[in-house]
Design a protein around this motif. Structure first.
Motif, PDB file in Angstrom:
ATOM      1  N   ILE A 154      -1.171  -3.362   7.273  1.00  0.00           N
ATOM      2  CA  ILE A 154      -1.935  -4.094   5.581  1.00  0.00           C
ATOM      3  C   ILE A 154      -0.984  -3.098   5.038  1.00  0.00           C
ATOM      4  O   ILE A 154      -0.533  -3.194   3.805  1.00  0.00           O
ATOM      5  N   PHE A 155      -1.804  -1.898   5.472  1.00  0.00           N
ATOM      6  CA  PHE A 155      -1.137  -0.097   4.474  1.00  0.00           C
ATOM      7  C   PHE A 155       0.032  -0.474   4.884  1.00  0.00           C
ATOM      8  O   PHE A 155       0.525  -0.682   3.599  1.00  0.00           O
ATOM      9  N   SER A 169      -7.167  -0.235   1.849  1.00  0.00           N
ATOM     10  CA  SER A 169      -6.844  -0.278   3.429  1.00  0.00           C
ATOM     11  C   SER A 169      -6.798   1.303   4.311  1.00  0.00           C
ATOM     12  O   SER A 169      -7.417   1.267   5.241  1.00  0.00           O
ATOM     13  N   GLN A 174      -7.068  -8.461  -0.589  1.00  0.00           N
ATOM     14  CA  GLN A 174      -5.039  -8.736  -0.338  1.00  0.00           C
ATOM     15  C   GLN A 174      -4.510 -10.009  -0.501  1.00  0.00           C
ATOM     16  O   GLN A 174      -3.370 -10.426  -1.786  1.00  0.00           O
ATOM     17  N   THR A 220      -5.213  -2.651   9.970  1.00  0.00           N
ATOM     18  CA  THR A 220      -5.471  -2.619   8.645  1.00  0.00           C
ATOM     19  C   THR A 220      -3.886  -1.892   8.061  1.00  0.00           C
ATOM     20  O   THR A 220      -3.292  -1.053   7.192  1.00  0.00           O
ATOM     21  N   TYR A 238     -15.521   1.816   0.862  1.00  0.00           N
ATOM     22  CA  TYR A 238     -14.139   0.655   0.469  1.00  0.00           C
ATOM     23  C   TYR A 238     -15.465  -0.360   0.411  1.00  0.00           C
ATOM     24  O   TYR A 238     -14.458  -1.496  -0.268  1.00  0.00           O
ATOM     25  N   LEU A 277     -12.042  -8.387   2.395  1.00  0.00           N
ATOM     26  CA  LEU A 277     -10.086  -7.113   3.114  1.00  0.00           C
ATOM     27  C   LEU A 277      -9.296  -8.369   2.609  1.00  0.00           C
ATOM     28  O   LEU A 277      -8.654  -7.625   1.671  1.00  0.00           O
TER      29      LEU A 277
END
Length: 348
Positions: free
Chosen positions: A34-35, A215, A199, A31, A88, A195
């Motif tokens: 991804i962030f 994220s 995305q 993650t 989240y 998640l």
């Protein structure tokens, strides 16, 4: 006996705690990647870390934060983890439901599977659910930190805490599961879950800030959860040192224990990147802690009259819990053999 009882109780707790921490490194590190991608973009000139390097970044951060001595001292960390989890989870299912169902989504089960494969797939799913509710392996650890006397036994406060905790968990997971299944159906990615689906399918029609914030909350939650689930391992290591040398564990050794465990968890996450695919197996092995051991412990502690109603009831529930654990483990192994999992070592 006492020795066998310790082994039977300690193994699944340590096994589940270690497996959870390894999984958290994968989730948190992935993650983070991804962030960074969301914030930096495709045209970013900064050096882009590889997945293994993100795992290392997460592990270092987790070790630095894992210096609190015991469960009593991480109440604030637990609160942060709970808040981020609620946040989240809520954001993911609200965005998914708001954006609507994907085109060509299907809710039909996979075709071409035998009846036995379907049954064992259901059992494997139960193991995955048990792994999702893996917090049960810390219940006895937490109850041991609560003061108890004849007027105010710890079980009363613990019962209220457990009820509230699982109410929060249900508030997080049930809308996530129902909304996610409605929105994505069979199109949900096999790795990364909701998640990744958020995305993958809504990167261009959802605010960049929302996806980045989601994220970030997952990363914070993973760091917080790492402290909680690693604590039984830390406590066991320090207890062994204290029992052997009859003196408190020094600070430098506590830091060394935490660093060693973090390095070991990092190594496993890199060596066995397919470990999340074994969630059903991990959950099934630890299932007796919740469904069987409490019944047997009650019989040993309370010593009810033999062949009485409560005696039969607890023995029956305990036996059913053990049988269910065996079935779940069997289902997980069957699913791995029948469906297959992508096995690749040292290649996350």
């Amino acid at each position: 006996g006492e020795k066998l009882g310790k082994i039977l109780a300690l193994f699944p707790i340590q096994y589940l705690s270690a497996g959870t921490c390894v999984t958290l490194i994968m989730i948190g590190g992935g993650t983070m990647k991804i962030f960074f991608h969301i914030m930096c973009g495709d045209s970013c000139s900064l050096y882009k870390l590889k997945t293994i390097e993100w795992y290392l970044v997460f592990t270092v951060a987790a070790i630095l934060l894992a210096q609190l001595p015991n469960l009593n001292s991480i109440a604030g960390v637990s609160l942060i983890g709970a808040i981020t989890a609620v946040s989240y989870c809520t954001m993911i299912w609200i965005v998914s439901v708001y954006q609507g169902r994907l085109p060509n989504v299907s809710y039909e089960p996979p075709r071409g599977q035998s009846q036995a494969t379907r049954i064992f797939s259901v059992l494997n799913a139960l193991g995955i659910i048990a792994f999702a509710f893996r917090g049960h392996n810390l219940v006895l650890e937490i109850q041991g930190t609560i003061s108890s006397d004849s007027k105010n036994p710890s079980r009363l406060a613990m019962w209220k805490g457990v009820m509230f905790a699982y109410l929060v968990i249900a508030f997080c997971l049930f809308p996530l599961a129902i909304g996610g299944y409605w929105a994505y159906g069979n199109l949900i990615p096999s790795n990364g879950g909701m998640l990744s689906a958020l995305q993958k399918y809504h990167e261009h029609d959802t605010s960049k800030f929302i996806i980045a914030l989601t994220s970030l909350l997952v990363v914070i939650n993973s760091l917080s959860s790492f402290q909680i689930y690693a604590m039984p391992v830390f406590d066991n290591l320090e207890f062994r040192y204290t029992s052997k040398w009859n003196k408190p564990c020094p600070r430098w050794l506590r830091i060394a224990f935490r660093g060693l465990f973090g390095c070991l968890a990092f190594f496993i996450s890199v060596a066995l990147p397919f470990l999340p695919s074994l969630a059903g197996l991990i959950g099934g092995v630890a299932l007796p802690i919740t469904l069987a051991y409490p019944c047997f412990m009650w019989i040993v502690i309370k010593k009810p009259k033999k062949c009485s109603t409560t005696w039969y009831l607890n023995w029956t529930l305990g036996a059913v819990g053990m049988i269910l654990s065996v079935l779940v483990v069997t289902g997980a192994i069957w699913s791995m053999v029948a469906i297959g999992i992508p096995i690749h070592f040292f290649n996350p």
